[in-house]
Design an enzyme around this catalytic site. Structure first.
Site, PDB file in Angstrom:
ATOM      1  N   ASP A   1      40.971  32.795  38.890  1.00 10.63           N
ATOM      2  CA  ASP A   1      39.212  32.366  38.162  1.00 10.63           C
ATOM      3  C   ASP A   1      39.160  31.731  36.469  1.00 10.63           C
ATOM      4  OD1 ASP A   1      37.007  31.252  38.068  1.00 10.63           O
ATOM      5  OD2 ASP A   1      36.216  33.880  37.854  1.00 10.63           O
TER       6      ASP A   1
ATOM      7  N   HIS B   1      34.005  40.456  37.389  1.00 12.54           N
ATOM      8  CA  HIS B   1      34.417  40.683  38.805  1.00 12.54           C
ATOM      9  C   HIS B   1      34.311  41.645  39.035  1.00 12.54           C
ATOM     10  CE1 HIS B   1      36.800  36.814  38.297  1.00 12.54           C
ATOM     11  NE2 HIS B   1      35.952  36.193  38.594  1.00 12.54           N
TER      12      HIS B   1
ATOM     13  N   SER C   1      38.659  40.278  35.269  1.00 11.88           N
ATOM     14  CA  SER C   1      38.523  40.939  36.761  1.00 11.88           C
ATOM     15  C   SER C   1      39.557  42.043  36.540  1.00 11.88           C
ATOM     16  CB  SER C   1      39.900  39.824  37.503  1.00 11.88           C
ATOM     17  OG  SER C   1      39.758  40.551  38.971  1.00 11.88           O
ATOM     18  N   THR C   2      40.687  42.608  37.336  1.00 11.80           N
ATOM     19  CA  THR C   2      40.855  43.534  37.242  1.00 11.80           C
ATOM     20  C   THR C   2      41.106  43.883  36.408  1.00 11.80           C
ATOM     21  OG1 THR C   2      42.303  42.890  39.559  1.00 11.80           O
ATOM     22  CG2 THR C   2      42.862  45.275  38.566  1.00 11.80           C
TER      23      THR C   2
ATOM     24  N   MET D   1      42.944  39.605  38.668  1.00  9.82           N
ATOM     25  CA  MET D   1      43.809  39.224  39.707  1.00  9.82           C
ATOM     26  C   MET D   1      43.293  37.655  39.799  1.00  9.82           C
ATOM     27  SD  MET D   1      44.522  41.256  42.646  1.00  9.82           S
ATOM     28  CE  MET D   1      45.835  42.625  42.204  1.00  9.82           C
TER      29      MET D   1
END
Length: 355
Positions: free
Chosen positions: A294, A201, A174-175, A291
């Site tokens: 998931d 993401h 993600s991030t 973050m």
């Protein structure tokens, strides 16, 4: 009462700058402390206004947003959210390179207040500014300085890999994901002997551009995944925007509009669970920076099925959220700094090599 997040806007367009200022001013959790028109002005003002987060335009006169990002991260590291036009290829390329330079996320430029998508776009901008303001952007230790850390030995799993070479790799982030993927996949050869399924993401509008950018910076072939396609070695298949990516029956790619899992679509856990179900011990799962949580539960399913599993080490992760969740669940067979993951992956796919 918590102080509002201090926001600096960097945007040369008067119309967009005013619209962003309007969006920020309407959120009581944000406070606009500066709105500047160029990278040069941003570099002058940042020390005076000391923002918590920066909204960065990419197309700026003089020093562009990419170079401004580089200088900010070198001189006064501050969380940066890139505001980009999702349909311009050149803008997307610069935006992805800004992520490599240290920016944390990319969001779409705001649309006019009369547009039907205004509320959703404005909410996403404010959400990203608030969330990213909390990310500690600091100069980190050299990646690779840590030794491989095995998972605790008390997890009741089958022996990883069962001696079989991985026939498929599933990876998610993600991030901080785009630059992490560029580094990891950039260390693999074009003829890497297994297909790779990838979840990142990111806003749906940016996924095509992300895949195209990644394809230009790593040796394997990268493309958006297509429903029903058979994954091929040396290819990376990226989950399309707002659709789950799974491995389906017969080893074919399956895309779905199923409900978000843990508020995410595509979901890393959804991908990992499908791989555990259909490939089991012949797979390898990797969970990188991001973050939230998931992917952790899905990576545990992979490990319990006998697959090799890796989580990124805290020393290299931009945000140690998703990998930390995997470590807590004992889902990671190994915990490695980013630059040690590709060598581990290459070792795993070589016949006759102890893994």
């Amino acid at each position: 009462m918590t102080a509002p997040v201090r926001v600096m806007l960097v945007e040369d367009s008067l119309v967009v700058r005013q619209l962003l200022a309007h969006i920020v001013s309407r959120d009581p959790r944000l406070a606009l402390v500066a709105a500047v028109t160029s990278g040069e002005e941003a570099l002058r003002e940042i020390h005076r206004v000391q923002p918590d987060v920066i909204s960065m335009d990419i197309r700026l006169p003089g020093i562009d947003g990419l170079e401004t990002t580089r200088r900010i991260m070198a001189e006064r590291p501050t969380p940066i959210v890139v505001i980009a036009d999702a349909v311009e290829d050149s803008s997307l390329k610069i935006s992805m390179n800004a992520l490599r330079a240290g920016a944390l996320s990319v969001v779409e430029k705001p649309v006019g207040t009369g547009h039907r998508a205004y509320a959703a776009v404005a909410d996403e901008i404010c959400t990203q500014l608030r969330i990213m303001s909390e990310v500690p952007v600091i100069r980190r230790r050299a990646i690779g300085a840590e030794r491989e850390r095995p998972a605790p030995p008390d997890l009741p799993v089958r022996p990883e890999g069962l001696g079989a070479l991985p026939s498929l790799v599933a990876i998610a982030a993600s991030t901080g994901g785009p630059p992490a993927f560029a580094r990891l996949l950039g260390a693999l050869p074009a003829d890497f002997p297994a297909p790779i399924l990838l979840v990142q993401h990111m806003g749906a509008a940016f996924m095509d551009g992300f895949a195209a950018w990644l394809n230009g910076v790593v040796p394997p072939t990268v493309a958006i995944a297509e429903d029903g396609a058979r994954p091929l070695p040396g290819h990376v298949y990226v989950a399309p925007g707002d659709r789950h990516l799974e491995l389906g029956p017969g080893g074919l790619i399956a895309l779905s509009d199923g409900a978000p899992v843990g508020s995410q679509r595509p979901s890393a856990t959804t991908l990992f669970r499908s791989v555990a179900r259909h490939v089991g011990p012949r797979a390898l799962g990797i969970l990188l920076t991001g973050m939230g949580e998931d992917g952790a539960a899905g990576l545990l399913d992979m490990r319990l099925s006998g697959a090799l599993t890796i989580a990124e080490h805290e020393s290299s992760a931009v945000v140690y959220g998703m990998p930390a969740a995997a470590v807590r669940l004992k889902a990671a067979g190994s915990v490695l700094p980013l630059d040690m993951i590709a060598p581990r992956l290459l070792r795993a796919v070589q016949p006759g090599v102890f893994r």
